[in-house]
Motif scaffolding. Sequence first.
Motif, short mmCIF file in Angstrom:
data_model
loop_
_atom_site.label_atom_id
_atom_site.label_comp_id
_atom_site.label_asym_id
_atom_site.label_seq_id
_atom_site.Cartn_x
_atom_site.Cartn_y
_atom_site.Cartn_z
N PHE A 1 5.80 -15.93 -4.65
CA PHE A 1 4.36 -16.14 -4.62
C PHE A 1 3.67 -14.88 -5.14
N VAL A 2 2.66 -15.08 -5.98
CA VAL A 2 1.82 -13.99 -6.46
C VAL A 2 0.39 -14.39 -6.15
N TYR A 3 -0.33 -13.49 -5.50
CA TYR A 3 -1.71 -13.78 -5.10
C TYR A 3 -2.68 -12.94 -5.92
N ASP A 4 -3.89 -13.45 -6.07
CA ASP A 4 -4.90 -12.78 -6.89
C ASP A 4 -5.14 -11.34 -6.43
N TYR A 5 -5.06 -11.09 -5.13
CA TYR A 5 -5.35 -9.77 -4.59
C TYR A 5 -4.18 -8.79 -4.76
N ASP A 6 -2.98 -9.31 -5.06
CA ASP A 6 -1.79 -8.48 -5.09
C ASP A 6 -0.82 -9.01 -6.15
N PRO A 7 -0.63 -8.30 -7.25
CA PRO A 7 0.24 -8.79 -8.32
C PRO A 7 1.74 -8.67 -8.01
N VAL A 8 2.10 -8.05 -6.88
CA VAL A 8 3.51 -7.89 -6.52
C VAL A 8 4.04 -9.23 -5.96
N PRO A 9 5.12 -9.76 -6.54
CA PRO A 9 5.66 -11.03 -6.03
C PRO A 9 6.20 -10.89 -4.60
N HIS A 10 5.98 -11.93 -3.81
CA HIS A 10 6.53 -12.04 -2.46
C HIS A 10 7.50 -13.21 -2.52
N CYS A 11 8.80 -12.92 -2.44
CA CYS A 11 9.82 -13.96 -2.64
C CYS A 11 10.46 -14.35 -1.31
N GLN B 1 6.15 -17.83 13.38
CA GLN B 1 7.23 -16.85 13.42
C GLN B 1 7.31 -16.34 14.85
N PHE B 2 8.50 -16.31 15.40
CA PHE B 2 8.72 -15.90 16.79
C PHE B 2 7.90 -16.75 17.76
N GLY B 3 7.65 -18.02 17.41
CA GLY B 3 6.92 -18.93 18.27
C GLY B 3 5.41 -18.77 18.24
N SER B 4 4.88 -17.92 17.36
CA SER B 4 3.44 -17.70 17.25
C SER B 4 2.97 -18.09 15.85
N PRO B 5 1.70 -18.51 15.73
CA PRO B 5 1.18 -18.85 14.40
C PRO B 5 1.31 -17.67 13.44
N PHE B 6 1.71 -17.97 12.21
CA PHE B 6 1.86 -16.94 11.18
C PHE B 6 0.82 -17.11 10.08
N GLY B 7 0.56 -18.35 9.67
CA GLY B 7 -0.42 -18.62 8.62
C GLY B 7 -0.26 -20.04 8.12
N THR B 8 -1.21 -20.42 7.26
CA THR B 8 -1.24 -21.77 6.71
C THR B 8 -1.40 -21.68 5.21
N GLU B 9 -0.62 -22.49 4.49
CA GLU B 9 -0.69 -22.48 3.03
C GLU B 9 -0.93 -23.90 2.53
N GLU B 10 -1.90 -24.00 1.64
CA GLU B 10 -2.19 -25.27 0.98
C GLU B 10 -1.55 -25.23 -0.40
N TYR B 11 -0.76 -26.25 -0.69
CA TYR B 11 -0.01 -26.32 -1.95
C TYR B 11 -0.72 -27.29 -2.88
N ARG C 1 -0.16 -24.02 -7.71
CA ARG C 1 -1.20 -23.14 -7.19
C ARG C 1 -1.20 -23.25 -5.66
N VAL C 2 -1.63 -22.17 -4.98
CA VAL C 2 -1.66 -22.15 -3.52
C VAL C 2 -2.92 -21.47 -3.01
N ARG C 3 -3.23 -21.81 -1.76
CA ARG C 3 -4.24 -21.09 -0.97
C ARG C 3 -3.57 -20.73 0.34
N TRP C 4 -3.62 -19.45 0.71
CA TRP C 4 -2.97 -18.95 1.91
C TRP C 4 -4.03 -18.42 2.86
N TYR D 1 -5.88 -16.79 -2.93
CA TYR D 1 -5.45 -17.74 -3.95
C TYR D 1 -4.29 -17.16 -4.75
N GLY D 2 -3.39 -18.02 -5.15
CA GLY D 2 -2.25 -17.56 -5.92
C GLY D 2 -1.47 -18.69 -6.54
N THR D 3 -0.26 -18.38 -6.97
CA THR D 3 0.65 -19.34 -7.57
C THR D 3 2.06 -19.06 -7.04
#
Length: 129
Positions: A77-87, A38-48, A53-56, A65-67
Amino acid sequence: MRPLALALLLATPALGDTPITADAFQAHVTGKTITYSQFGSPFGTEEYLPDRRVRWSTAPDQCQYGTWYPQDDDICFVYDYDPVPHCWTFWLKDGALVALSTDNLPGTELYEVASTDQPLPCPGPEVGV
């Protein structure tokens, strides 16, 4: 128009662009580990993983971990640490993903900058004492 504003406008998916479908998203990502910037800088990596299921990860050996699931034209995306969806709305541009959070304005997109079939180096759940 200022150069930065013009660059952001050109980089942003047009309002008329059709978002990628959930089936096309699943076909593009399953079995891959994708790095986003994002903005030319690393933001993160996700394994599908299989079964949506995903790993972020935003830092080495720190994984969440999430789905994911489709919701209208978005992928949520919903992650184990946060039940609020990130769409996110996803598009394909030149064979790579472009993603815009449903909570953000155009100009803040994430861009697929690398893709591999290698897994993230994540310690398993409940590793250690």
